[in-house]
Design a protein around this motif. Structure first.
Motif, PDB file in Angstrom:
ATOM      1  N   UNK A   1       0.811  -1.221   0.000  1.00  0.00           N
ATOM      2  CA  UNK A   1       0.000   0.000   0.000  1.00  0.00           C
ATOM      3  C   UNK A   1       0.844   1.270   0.000  1.00  0.00           C
ATOM      4  N   UNK A   2       2.150   1.137  -0.121  1.00  0.00           N
ATOM      5  CA  UNK A   2       3.024   2.296  -0.185  1.00  0.00           C
ATOM      6  C   UNK A   2       3.311   2.624  -1.648  1.00  0.00           C
ATOM      7  N   UNK A   3       3.148   3.900  -1.996  1.00  0.00           N
ATOM      8  CA  UNK A   3       3.371   4.316  -3.383  1.00  0.00           C
ATOM      9  C   UNK A   3       4.787   4.763  -3.685  1.00  0.00           C
ATOM     10  N   UNK A   4       5.595   4.954  -2.640  1.00  0.00           N
ATOM     11  CA  UNK A   4       6.961   5.429  -2.860  1.00  0.00           C
ATOM     12  C   UNK A   4       7.792   4.344  -3.551  1.00  0.00           C
ATOM     13  N   UNK A   5       8.643   4.727  -4.505  1.00  0.00           N
ATOM     14  CA  UNK A   5       9.434   3.721  -5.231  1.00  0.00           C
ATOM     15  C   UNK A   5      10.608   3.153  -4.446  1.00  0.00           C
ATOM     16  N   UNK A   6      11.030   3.824  -3.368  1.00  0.00           N
ATOM     17  CA  UNK A   6      12.173   3.372  -2.579  1.00  0.00           C
ATOM     18  C   UNK A   6      11.736   3.187  -1.131  1.00  0.00           C
ATOM     19  N   UNK A   7      11.966   1.990  -0.599  1.00  0.00           N
ATOM     20  CA  UNK A   7      11.555   1.667   0.769  1.00  0.00           C
ATOM     21  C   UNK A   7      12.785   1.336   1.596  1.00  0.00           C
ATOM     22  N   UNK A   8      12.838   1.912   2.790  1.00  0.00           N
ATOM     23  CA  UNK A   8      13.872   1.581   3.782  1.00  0.00           C
ATOM     24  C   UNK A   8      13.199   0.802   4.900  1.00  0.00           C
ATOM     25  N   UNK A   9      13.584  -0.458   5.055  1.00  0.00           N
ATOM     26  CA  UNK A   9      13.030  -1.257   6.147  1.00  0.00           C
ATOM     27  C   UNK A   9      14.033  -1.244   7.292  1.00  0.00           C
ATOM     28  N   UNK A  10      13.540  -0.996   8.483  1.00  0.00           N
ATOM     29  CA  UNK A  10      14.408  -0.838   9.651  1.00  0.00           C
ATOM     30  C   UNK A  10      14.314  -2.034  10.580  1.00  0.00           C
ATOM     31  N   UNK A  11      15.473  -2.612  10.912  1.00  0.00           N
ATOM     32  CA  UNK A  11      15.527  -3.640  11.951  1.00  0.00           C
ATOM     33  C   UNK A  11      16.982  -3.910  12.289  1.00  0.00           C
ATOM     34  N   UNK A  12      17.286  -4.071  13.569  1.00  0.00           N
ATOM     35  CA  UNK A  12      18.667  -4.331  13.994  1.00  0.00           C
ATOM     36  C   UNK A  12      19.155  -5.710  13.567  1.00  0.00           C
ATOM     37  N   UNK A  13      18.227  -6.590  13.180  1.00  0.00           N
ATOM     38  CA  UNK A  13      18.610  -7.955  12.816  1.00  0.00           C
ATOM     39  C   UNK A  13      19.135  -8.073  11.394  1.00  0.00           C
ATOM     40  N   UNK A  14      18.950  -7.054  10.570  1.00  0.00           N
ATOM     41  CA  UNK A  14      19.318  -7.212   9.164  1.00  0.00           C
ATOM     42  C   UNK A  14      20.808  -7.435   8.949  1.00  0.00           C
ATOM     43  N   UNK A  15      21.660  -6.924   9.816  1.00  0.00           N
ATOM     44  CA  UNK A  15      23.099  -7.144   9.628  1.00  0.00           C
ATOM     45  C   UNK A  15      23.474  -8.615   9.812  1.00  0.00           C
ATOM     46  N   UNK A  16      22.610  -9.389  10.448  1.00  0.00           N
ATOM     47  CA  UNK A  16      22.856 -10.820  10.617  1.00  0.00           C
ATOM     48  C   UNK A  16      22.235 -11.646   9.496  1.00  0.00           C
ATOM     49  N   UNK A  17      21.574 -10.975   8.551  1.00  0.00           N
ATOM     50  CA  UNK A  17      20.886 -11.685   7.466  1.00  0.00           C
ATOM     51  C   UNK A  17      21.437 -11.278   6.090  1.00  0.00           C
ATOM     52  N   UNK A  18      22.658 -10.773   6.052  1.00  0.00           N
ATOM     53  CA  UNK A  18      23.192 -10.239   4.794  1.00  0.00           C
ATOM     54  C   UNK A  18      23.208 -11.252   3.647  1.00  0.00           C
ATOM     55  N   UNK A  19      23.673 -12.498   3.836  1.00  0.00           N
ATOM     56  CA  UNK A  19      23.704 -13.422   2.690  1.00  0.00           C
ATOM     57  C   UNK A  19      22.337 -13.594   2.031  1.00  0.00           C
ATOM     58  N   UNK A  20      21.282 -13.703   2.843  1.00  0.00           N
ATOM     59  CA  UNK A  20      19.941 -13.860   2.286  1.00  0.00           C
ATOM     60  C   UNK A  20      19.459 -12.564   1.637  1.00  0.00           C
ATOM     61  N   UNK A  21      19.674 -11.426   2.312  1.00  0.00           N
ATOM     62  CA  UNK A  21      19.227 -10.144   1.764  1.00  0.00           C
ATOM     63  C   UNK A  21      19.878  -9.843   0.423  1.00  0.00           C
ATOM     64  N   UNK A  22      21.164 -10.120   0.318  1.00  0.00           N
ATOM     65  CA  UNK A  22      21.876  -9.781  -0.899  1.00  0.00           C
ATOM     66  C   UNK A  22      21.472 -10.664  -2.073  1.00  0.00           C
ATOM     67  N   UNK A  23      20.990 -11.882  -1.797  1.00  0.00           N
ATOM     68  CA  UNK A  23      20.456 -12.708  -2.877  1.00  0.00           C
ATOM     69  C   UNK A  23      19.090 -12.213  -3.326  1.00  0.00           C
ATOM     70  N   UNK A  24      18.293 -11.761  -2.375  1.00  0.00           N
ATOM     71  CA  UNK A  24      16.960 -11.262  -2.715  1.00  0.00           C
ATOM     72  C   UNK A  24      17.006  -9.885  -3.355  1.00  0.00           C
ATOM     73  N   UNK A  25      17.870  -9.018  -2.809  1.00  0.00           N
ATOM     74  CA  UNK A  25      17.947  -7.624  -3.264  1.00  0.00           C
ATOM     75  C   UNK A  25      19.408  -7.256  -3.522  1.00  0.00           C
ATOM     76  N   UNK A  26      19.968  -7.713  -4.635  1.00  0.00           N
ATOM     77  CA  UNK A  26      21.411  -7.528  -4.871  1.00  0.00           C
ATOM     78  C   UNK A  26      21.849  -6.079  -5.003  1.00  0.00           C
TER      79      UNK A  26
END
Length: 295
Positions: free
Chosen positions: A80-105
């Motif tokens: 439901x967000x119309x903005x083309x760029x989204x920043x998702x915030x969470x302290x856990x993302x630095x521990x999920x880099x391998x998965x994030x980088x495959x999904x959003x290179x």
């Protein structure tokens, strides 16, 4: 007609280090959506757990299906967000880099940091400001007994401060370190225009003129659930707020010299940080120490 795909970036790092402030500033740009911590990181990890080895359905979900399911979390949550760029915030993302980088290179992470004694000081101030509430930051009465037990609990390897500190350090030496920019809280409060110019360059976005004196953000309902009023409240004006610490001197000293981001030898992470001798209460303007940011 299908909506154009969104670009995703991430805000992570340490607590009480300006992640909510950074999101409040970024969302002034009509191209951007940013907010406080979202539930996606928890859903992300739970979904992986449900399809991993040992679970009954693990053999029924291929790697490609897992990727689509995980990517779908973001598409659905932000549909439901119309903005083309989204920043998702969470302290856990630095521990999920391998998965994030495959999904959003093409994604990048803005990692907020602050000297640990001042993080502990900030959390202790919030605790003392809510004396008639047993905040959910602590699991047992023994943990909340004194400032020493409270700080020890928060510093645990899987707790509010200790976990993101370890996760960020791991990320800085990972294969994806060049996707991170470390931003020190004091740099934002003292030189916000300079910091955000560098952030836009790092993100590859056209610069935007932000209003650093007209911010408005307060997640009072969410904070009430934690029993910690003011946890995600942003002051209207970005400016330094020098103060004396309320921590006992020995406790403050124990967490000094833990700012590993000021000397990242061998790391490809970018940095916007102060000189090592800059202190929060000094009132001096720190100098930026950065890797060469892409222009």
């Amino acid at each position: 007609m299908a909506a154009p795909a969104k670009s995703f970036h991430f805000i992570s790092g340490l607590p009480r280090s300006g992640s909510t402030l950074t999101a409040a500033i970024l969302r002034q740009n009509p191209r951007f959506h940013a907010g406080m911590s979202s539930p996606i990181a928890a859903l992300f990890d739970n979904l992986i757990s449900q399809v991993s080895a040992g679970m009954e359905i693990s053999t029924m979900v291929s790697v490609e299906q897992r990727k689509r399911l995980l990517g779908g979390l973001f598409d659905s949550y932000y549909a439901d967000r119309g903005e083309p760029v989204v920043f998702d915030t969470n302290r856990a993302w630095t521990a999920q880099l391998p998965a994030l980088m495959q999904l959003f290179p093409d994604s990048k992470l803005i990692c907020l940091v602050r000297d640990l004694p001042w993080i502990m000081d900030s959390l202790e101030r919030l605790y003392r400001a809510n004396p008639f509430e047993h905040t959910r930051l602590f699991n047992t009465p023994a943990e909340r007994t004194t400032v020493y037990t409270r700080v020890d609990a928060l510093a645990g390897a899987n707790r509010l401060v200790g976990y993101p500190w370890h996760a960020l350090r791991e990320a800085c030496y990972s294969d994806f370190a060049e996707r991170l920019v470390i931003v020190e809280y004091d740099m934002i409060t003292q030189r916000p225009q300079d910091v955000f110019k560098l952030l836009y360059d790092f993100l590859g976005e056209a610069r935007f003129e932000h209003d650093f004196e007209g911010l408005d953000y307060d997640a009072s309902v969410f904070d009430a659930q934690l029993g910690l009023d003011g946890l995600h409240r942003v002051r209207p004006k970005v400016e330094p707020a020098p103060r004396e610490t309320i921590l006992p001197p020995d406790l403050f000293e124990r967490f000094s010299n833990m700012a590993f981001w000021r000397d990242l030898k061998g790391s490809k992470a970018f940095r916007i940080v102060s000189q090592p001798n800059a202190t929060e209460q000094s009132g001096q303007t720190p100098q930026a120490a950065t890797n060469s940011l892409p222009r």
